[in-house]
Each structure stands twice: as structure tokens, then as C-alpha cells.
Design a protein around this motif. Structure first.
Motif, PDB file in Angstrom:
ATOM      1  N   THR A 149      -2.555   4.666   8.823  1.00 56.66           N
ATOM      2  CA  THR A 149      -1.254   5.117   9.304  1.00 56.66           C
ATOM      3  C   THR A 149      -1.145   4.781  10.790  1.00 56.66           C
ATOM      4  O   THR A 149      -2.155   4.600  11.480  1.00 56.66           O
ATOM      5  N   THR A 154       0.829  -1.203   0.000  1.00 57.78           N
ATOM      6  CA  THR A 154       0.000   0.000   0.000  1.00 57.78           C
ATOM      7  C   THR A 154       0.865   1.256   0.000  1.00 57.78           C
ATOM      8  O   THR A 154       2.006   1.234   0.470  1.00 57.78           O
ATOM      9  N   PRO A 155       0.321   2.355  -0.523  1.00 56.03           N
ATOM     10  CA  PRO A 155       1.132   3.566  -0.693  1.00 56.03           C
ATOM     11  C   PRO A 155       1.316   4.352   0.606  1.00 56.03           C
ATOM     12  O   PRO A 155       0.585   4.167   1.583  1.00 56.03           O
ATOM     13  N   GLY A 156       2.312   5.222   0.600  1.00 51.82           N
ATOM     14  CA  GLY A 156       2.508   6.161   1.688  1.00 51.82           C
ATOM     15  C   GLY A 156       2.873   5.506   3.004  1.00 51.82           C
ATOM     16  O   GLY A 156       3.625   4.533   3.061  1.00 51.82           O
ATOM     17  N   ARG A 157       2.294   6.015   4.082  1.00 54.60           N
ATOM     18  CA  ARG A 157       2.646   5.606   5.439  1.00 54.60           C
ATOM     19  C   ARG A 157       1.657   4.599   6.016  1.00 54.60           C
ATOM     20  O   ARG A 157       1.679   4.342   7.234  1.00 54.60           O
ATOM     21  N   LYS A 186      -1.141  -0.498 -11.528  1.00 59.46           N
ATOM     22  CA  LYS A 186      -0.848  -0.162 -10.146  1.00 59.46           C
ATOM     23  C   LYS A 186      -1.667  -1.082  -9.242  1.00 59.46           C
ATOM     24  O   LYS A 186      -2.688  -1.619  -9.657  1.00 59.46           O
ATOM     25  N   GLU A 242      -2.220   9.754  -1.629  1.00 61.51           N
ATOM     26  CA  GLU A 242      -1.901   8.828  -0.542  1.00 61.51           C
ATOM     27  C   GLU A 242      -2.949   9.000   0.557  1.00 61.51           C
ATOM     28  O   GLU A 242      -2.982  10.024   1.241  1.00 61.51           O
ATOM     29  N   ASP A 246      -5.171   8.269   4.146  1.00 64.10           N
ATOM     30  CA  ASP A 246      -4.847   8.009   5.543  1.00 64.10           C
ATOM     31  C   ASP A 246      -5.326   6.627   5.975  1.00 64.10           C
ATOM     32  O   ASP A 246      -4.779   6.029   6.911  1.00 64.10           O
ATOM     33  N   GLU A 269      -4.010   5.060  -6.453  1.00 65.11           N
ATOM     34  CA  GLU A 269      -2.684   5.389  -6.982  1.00 65.11           C
ATOM     35  C   GLU A 269      -2.777   5.954  -8.395  1.00 65.11           C
ATOM     36  O   GLU A 269      -1.874   6.678  -8.836  1.00 65.11           O
TER      37      GLU A 269
END
Length: 429
Positions: free
Chosen positions: A288, A99-102, A256, A266, A268, A261
Motif C-alpha cells: 500500500t 492485485t487486490p485492495g489498496r 482468481k 486483502e 498490506d 483472494e
């Protein structure tokens, strides 16, 4: 009496009528399935291009995945979340990696409805705010909260409405006010979002929840910059962005892993279900670390983290990785989209062909005024079934055909499906 008729006679005596199967007087009673095919109780074979509503993602009874599920079933079947099993941890690590980001911490349940409920709970506990902004034409599940989040009247049963959920205009280009350009439509939707927050909230919200491509709404694809424009408004109001990837996730949109994406955002929180487990009952919410850790107090899911489901889901994702299904979705989706666009140009009752990857749709209309034509939609889906092809329906008015084959679909199967659709379009002309 056929086997189908006999079973349906029994079905109607003991099942809720609201759970109405497709195909009216000739419903499909499934007897067995393998890879891309389903056989009915009377022995008729069908090419499945809907996969149990985008759920059988890499083929019915996939040998590799079934073997992993059986092995786990013979080893450890169920413990609930009161104990930890290593397969659950491994699956969570894989989801966090892809998964993307944080996004990092997972909570497992057994449906998309529950995944969205968990996402809303987390957003409200993290922000201290109650208001959730959702989109019209959205579908978020069949629980009381899920139906409140859904922006389609036919799916909002029982008269239950969560007063803290507010719906804003969705960027549905085909149904936009006449004469608007794509840029003007995005302006209209963004302004509606701003005005909604300013006028019917106290200026603070918990979250904005959206499907990157609206599924039950009829595979509605937003303009490329819609989410980029909406996100700063959500953040300024103190809200989180929840991406509902129940239908768009795991490579289906092509190229993707996740639909959001495609729009360079991105989130939360993200939610998954359906194709993530290739038919095994799975729900997953990932957030997150700070959002996940805000969920205090006691909570658990009896079947969330079930070892058999965890093994099946992990096997499904690893199969997708090994066979690079996101790339196949892009390649075969482009071929599918090209031919559907030709159909739309040829038949005046097709208002639009749209989609992304292996989420493709045809919207059926009355040619004179583009009014929804649900009757012809049903006739087309039934004609495809008679030709040996299973498709889905959707849209607020039931006038959108949803085409969503398994993610590892072959070129030959796409060609076969398109030929059956061409014949069916001729029949309903």
C-alpha cells in the motif's frame, strides 16, 4: 559413457554438492525445451509438470514472450534502477491494477527471496516493530533472513536464526492431532498465534507472513476461514499481513489472480517471483502507498527493473490475460484433482490428495500409521520420469509429490500425465 554421465562427472567436480539434482543416479541434463516439453542431452523427451518449480508458467520458450524479450534485448538491455525505463513503469501499473485492495507501489528485484526481504524491511520500517510471525512448514527463500523465516529444518542452513522471527502452528489438516475437526484445528492454530504474541513478544509485531498455500511444505491448503480468523489478531498487535505469492500467484490456484483472494483477504504487502516472468529472474514486492513510502533512506537493486526482465514479465502477464489462464487453471485443476482423489482412494500408501487449481499434491505414507514415506515418493517420481513425466517433490520429510503443470496446460496433456502417474503408482505398489 552417455552424454548425461559425462556431463554429470564434470558437474560433480565444479558444483556445490548441496545443489543436488533430482533423480539420483539418473539425473536429467536438460538440452532444450519447447512449450510443455523438455528434451535431455541424450534426446529423450519429457512432459514437464513442474516447470522449474512453478516458474515456467506458460510454456518453455513461448513464442510470443520470447519475441518480446528479444526485441527489448536489442533495444535496451540494462541500466539498473538509477535510471527509469517505461517498461518497468508499465509493469508496475499492471501489477497494481490486478492485485487486490489498496496495493499500489512496487519494488522489483530478481528473486522471491529478495521480494520477501523487501517485504519484511517495509513492514519493520512502517510499524517500528521488529517481530515477524511466520508459519511452520513455510519456505521463504535461501538468504539468511529467508532461511530464518522458513519453518522447515532441512532448509535452515548455517545455524543462523533471526531472534525476531517467531513460528506458529500451521493449519496442516492431514498432520493435525488425531480426532480434531477442521474447525477445532483452526481454533488450535489461532490460539497458538494469540499465545505466541502474548508470551514471547511485547505484544507488538511488524508482520505476519504466509503463503496462501504452502509450496515447499507440500502444497498445504489451509481451511477456508484460517486467514479470516488470524487477520484480526495480527492487526490488534499492530502488524501487517504479507502474502507470499511466489508460488500461488498469477492465477495458479484457479479462477482468481492470487491465492490469497481465494480466502477473501486483502494483504498490506504481496510478494511475487517464479511464474510471474515465465523463467526470467524476477522478484516483486507491492505494498500500500503508506507502507511503501515508509521505506526511507537509500536502497536499490542492481538487476531489479532490468528492461529485458521487465519486458519478459509484462509479456507473460499479458499472455495470461489474453488466454484467461486463471480459468484454465480452475478447469484443468478440477479434472486433475478428481483423478488424484481416485488414486488416493485406491492406493493405501497415498495418505491424501490435496490442492487448488494447478497446485496439486499426493502425500505418500506408511499405511499402518501414516508416517511419511520418502522412499516410495522418490521411487514414484523416478518411475514417472522413466515414463516421460517430470514432477516435483516437497514436504518437511520429502514425502509429498508436487504436480504443477504450466497454466495453459491442455486437457490432452493432463490426461497423458494422469495415465503415466497411474502406471507409476502400479509400479511402486
Amino acid at each position: 559413457m552417455t552424454n548425461t554421465a559425462a556431463i554429470m562427472e564434470r558437474y560433480r567436480r565444479v558444483m556445490f554438492a548441496a545443489a543436488a539434482p533430482y533423480h539420483g543416479e539418473k539425473p536429467l541434463v536438460a538440452e532444450r525445451a519447447k512449450d510443455q516439453y523438455i528434451w535431455d542431452i541424450d534426446g529423450v523427451r519429457y512432459l514437464d509438470f513442474f516447470g522449474g518449480i512453478l516458474t515456467v508458467s506458460v510454456g518453455h520458450c513461448n513464442d510470443e514472450i520470447t519475441a518480446r524479450a528479444l526485441a527489448q534485448l536489442q533495444k535496451l538491455q540494462h541500466t539498473s534502477t538509477i535510471y527509469v525505463n517505461e517498461t518497468m513503469v508499465a509493469l508496475a501499473e499492471t501489477v497494481a491494477e490486478l492485485t487486490p485492495g489498496r496495493l499500489q507501489k512496487c519494488f522489483f528485484t530478481n528473486s522471491g527471496t529478495e521480494a520477501n526481504e523487501t517485504a519484511v524491511l517495509a513492514a519493520r520500517m512502517y510499524t517500528g516493530n521488529s517481530v515477524i510471525i511466520a508459519l511452520r512448514h513455510a519456505y521463504s527463500g535461501r538468504s539468511l533472513l529467508g532461511m530464518s523465516l522458513s519453518g522447515q529444518g532441512p532448509w535452515r542452513l548455517g545455524g543462523v536464526v533471526d531472534p525476531y522471527i517467531k513460528h506458529v502452528r500451521n493449519p496442516y489438516a492431514f498432520r493435525a492431532p488425531a480426532g480434531l475437526t477442521t474447525e477445532q484445528l483452526v481454533d488450535l492454530c489461532v490460539n497458538d498465534l494469540e499465545e505466541t504474541i502474548a508470551t514471547i513478544t511485547q505484544g507488538r509485531i511488524a508482520a505476519f507472513i504466509a503463503e496462501p498455500i504452502q509450496g515447499a511444505g507440500g502444497f498445504i491448503v489451509p481451511p477456508a476461514d484460517y486467514f479470516r480468523r488470524a487477520l484480526p489478531i495480527i492487526k490488534a498487535a499492530g502488524g501487517l499481513f504479507i502474502a507470499d505469492e511466489v508460488q500461488t500467484g498469477w492465477g495458479r490456484t484457479g479462477g482468481k489472480w492470487f491465492g490469497i483472494e481465494q480466502f477473501g483477504i486483502e494483504p498490506d504487502i504481496m510478494t511475487f517471483a517464479k511464474g510471474m516472468g515465465n523463467g526470467s529472474p524476477i522478484g516483486c514486492t507491492i505494498a500500500t502507498p503508506e507502507v511503501a513510502d515508509a521505506v526511507g533512506g537509500l536502497t536499490f537493486s542492481t538487476f531489479g527493473g532490468n528492461p529485458v526482465t521487465m519486458a519478459t514479465t509484462l509479456a507473460t502477464i499479458e499472455y495470461m490475460q489474453a488466454h484467461d489462464t486463471p480459468t484454465n487453471c480452475a478447469v484443468q485443476g478440477a479434472r486433475l484433482a478428481e483423478r488424484l482423489a481416485e488414486f488416493a482412494a485406491e492406493f493405501p500408501f497415498l495418505g491424501e490428495a490435496r490442492g487448488m487449481g494447478l497446485m496439486q499434491a499426493l502425500e505418500f505414507v506408511q499405511p499402518a500409521d501414516n508416517a511419511p514415506d520418502a522412499a516410495r515418493t522418490v521411487a514414484f517420481v523416478d518411475a514417472c520420469k522413466e515414463g516421460g513425466l517430470l514432477l516435483g517433490k516437497g514436504g518437511l520429510y520429502g514425502n509429498v509429490v508436487r504436480i504443477a503443470p504450466h497454466l495453459n496446460v491442455s486437457r490432452a496433456d493432463v490426461d497423458t500425465a494422469l495415465d503415466i502417474m497411474a502406471d507409476a503408482l502400479g509400479e511402486v505398489s
